[in-house]
Write a protein that holds these residues in place. Sequence first.
Motif, mmCIF file in Angstrom:
data_model
loop_
_atom_site.group_PDB
_atom_site.id
_atom_site.type_symbol
_atom_site.label_atom_id
_atom_site.label_comp_id
_atom_site.label_asym_id
_atom_site.label_seq_id
_atom_site.Cartn_x
_atom_site.Cartn_y
_atom_site.Cartn_z
ATOM 1 N N ARG A 1 50.644 45.698 71.583
ATOM 2 C CA ARG A 1 51.395 46.191 72.740
ATOM 3 C C ARG A 1 50.645 46.007 74.047
ATOM 4 O O ARG A 1 51.251 45.709 75.076
ATOM 5 C CB ARG A 1 51.768 47.661 72.515
ATOM 6 C CG ARG A 1 52.789 47.829 71.394
ATOM 7 C CD ARG A 1 52.892 49.239 70.884
ATOM 8 N NE ARG A 1 53.851 49.317 69.778
ATOM 9 C CZ ARG A 1 53.970 50.355 68.959
ATOM 10 N NH1 ARG A 1 53.189 51.418 69.136
ATOM 11 N NH2 ARG A 1 54.850 50.336 67.976
ATOM 12 N N LEU A 2 49.329 46.182 74.015
ATOM 13 C CA LEU A 2 48.556 46.018 75.242
ATOM 14 C C LEU A 2 48.263 44.557 75.544
ATOM 15 O O LEU A 2 47.733 44.240 76.612
ATOM 16 C CB LEU A 2 47.261 46.820 75.156
ATOM 17 C CG LEU A 2 47.451 48.340 75.127
ATOM 18 C CD1 LEU A 2 46.111 49.051 75.009
ATOM 19 C CD2 LEU A 2 48.215 48.834 76.359
ATOM 20 N N THR A 3 48.615 43.678 74.630
ATOM 21 C CA THR A 3 48.548 42.239 74.890
ATOM 22 C C THR A 3 49.883 41.720 75.405
ATOM 23 O O THR A 3 49.944 40.994 76.389
ATOM 24 C CB THR A 3 48.162 41.471 73.611
ATOM 25 O OG1 THR A 3 46.866 41.875 73.170
ATOM 26 C CG2 THR A 3 48.142 39.965 73.866
ATOM 27 N N LYS A 4 50.958 42.132 74.746
ATOM 28 C CA LYS A 4 52.284 41.615 75.071
ATOM 29 C C LYS A 4 52.938 42.294 76.268
ATOM 30 O O LYS A 4 53.657 41.657 77.038
ATOM 31 C CB LYS A 4 53.210 41.730 73.840
ATOM 32 C CG LYS A 4 52.897 40.764 72.724
ATOM 33 C CD LYS A 4 53.113 39.331 73.172
ATOM 34 C CE LYS A 4 52.898 38.338 72.047
ATOM 35 N NZ LYS A 4 53.112 36.937 72.482
ATOM 36 N N CYS A 5 52.732 43.572 76.434
ATOM 37 C CA CYS A 5 53.442 44.268 77.531
ATOM 38 C C CYS A 5 52.584 45.387 78.112
ATOM 39 O O CYS A 5 53.008 46.559 78.133
ATOM 40 C CB CYS A 5 54.779 44.818 77.054
ATOM 41 S SG CYS A 5 54.701 45.755 75.492
ATOM 42 N N PRO A 6 51.402 45.082 78.616
ATOM 43 C CA PRO A 6 50.548 46.135 79.200
ATOM 44 C C PRO A 6 51.169 46.799 80.416
ATOM 45 O O PRO A 6 50.817 47.937 80.745
ATOM 46 C CB PRO A 6 49.272 45.362 79.569
ATOM 47 C CG PRO A 6 49.712 43.949 79.764
ATOM 48 C CD PRO A 6 50.786 43.746 78.737
ATOM 49 N N GLU A 7 52.091 46.097 81.083
ATOM 50 C CA GLU A 7 52.712 46.678 82.272
ATOM 51 C C GLU A 7 53.562 47.903 81.943
ATOM 52 O O GLU A 7 53.929 48.673 82.835
ATOM 53 C CB GLU A 7 53.568 45.628 82.988
ATOM 54 C CG GLU A 7 54.876 45.281 82.313
ATOM 55 C CD GLU A 7 54.742 44.293 81.165
ATOM 56 O OE1 GLU A 7 55.787 43.899 80.586
ATOM 57 O OE2 GLU A 7 53.616 43.896 80.842
ATOM 58 N N LEU A 8 53.877 48.094 80.663
ATOM 59 C CA LEU A 8 54.657 49.256 80.235
ATOM 60 C C LEU A 8 53.770 50.426 79.821
ATOM 61 O O LEU A 8 54.266 51.443 79.345
ATOM 62 C CB LEU A 8 55.587 48.876 79.079
ATOM 63 C CG LEU A 8 56.635 47.805 79.392
ATOM 64 C CD1 LEU A 8 57.461 47.493 78.149
ATOM 65 C CD2 LEU A 8 57.541 48.234 80.540
ATOM 66 N N SER A 9 52.477 50.282 79.992
ATOM 67 C CA SER A 9 51.540 51.348 79.636
ATOM 68 C C SER A 9 51.087 52.088 80.889
ATOM 69 O O SER A 9 51.242 51.601 82.009
ATOM 70 C CB SER A 9 50.312 50.760 78.922
ATOM 71 O OG SER A 9 49.531 49.992 79.840
ATOM 72 N N LEU A 10 50.537 53.259 80.690
ATOM 73 C CA LEU A 10 49.944 54.011 81.790
ATOM 74 C C LEU A 10 48.974 55.019 81.196
ATOM 75 O O LEU A 10 49.272 55.645 80.174
ATOM 76 C CB LEU A 10 51.011 54.742 82.608
ATOM 77 C CG LEU A 10 50.560 55.302 83.967
ATOM 78 C CD1 LEU A 10 50.141 54.185 84.914
ATOM 79 C CD2 LEU A 10 51.662 56.149 84.603
#
Length: 294
Positions: A133-142
């Motif tokens: 998830r932090l490779t494919k879509c890190p922009e969705l993390s916080l």
Amino acid sequence: MAENMASPPAESGLAESDENIMSASTASELSRIFNSAGIIPGPGGYLSFNPRDDDDDEEDEDVAEDFVAVDHNDAHDYSYLFRRPSRGKQRTPLDELYPFTSVLTVGNVEDCVTVEEAFPEHERASREKFVYRLTKCPELSLGIFSLPILDRDQPKPRPELIAHIIATRTSAPRVTEESMAIPENWQTRKRSLPDAEEKNYVGHEDQGGTVALHSLAVKEEHQHKRVGSTLMKSYIQRIKEAAIADRIALLAHDHMVPFYEALGFVNLGPSACTFGGGGWFDMVLEFPKDQASE
């Protein structure tokens, strides 16, 4: 909620019920990801917010300078970011953490694994899922990091991740078993979009209209300090302002339903997901189309 969607224990700020895939985290790749998601990063390539949860605007102005919004990877280079204790005003437990927020990358995988220990083992996200998830879509993390107070002669430590939100996108209107899974060939598959013949796409979908929130976790020693609710409110606002999705969906156990309802989520009833033994409720926060970009 964690991968288990269980979420942090109810916080006093709400109602009483209240390895090594590093290439995708380079600056150029993150820029590509942000651009494709319609998100414009702030200075330094990070998204940040003032983690304040008070209703008193005047008080907010008084304490604003006590919070720091920085790229945590660079924080150790700036001595002025390590604040001294403020004087003359009452501080909350959240204030005392000197928190700042940042989007996460695969460089934070081990931090996330540690934060996830707040949940029962059978309900935690795996290390592999964090890497994916932090490779494919890190922009969705916080994440919320705690920035310690230091004397001038002390060495500068690495800020501590104390809470995180991890998510993917899906075309389904709710969190599904498929949205929580990892594609077998994700390391070699260049695109995160379903092929024409795929009926139940597994994992993150780049153009999915639903942000599937898989983990809201707070370190145990920092629970009941309004960390989780503060992070979640900021995350909701950022996703809404970015206008990249129609809704945020998650799973919650029954005792956490009031926590999410207080944040604007609607309980859609028992979920069909059986992860961690099941017993979840589908929670969804819809963004009104006429307000999505406001």
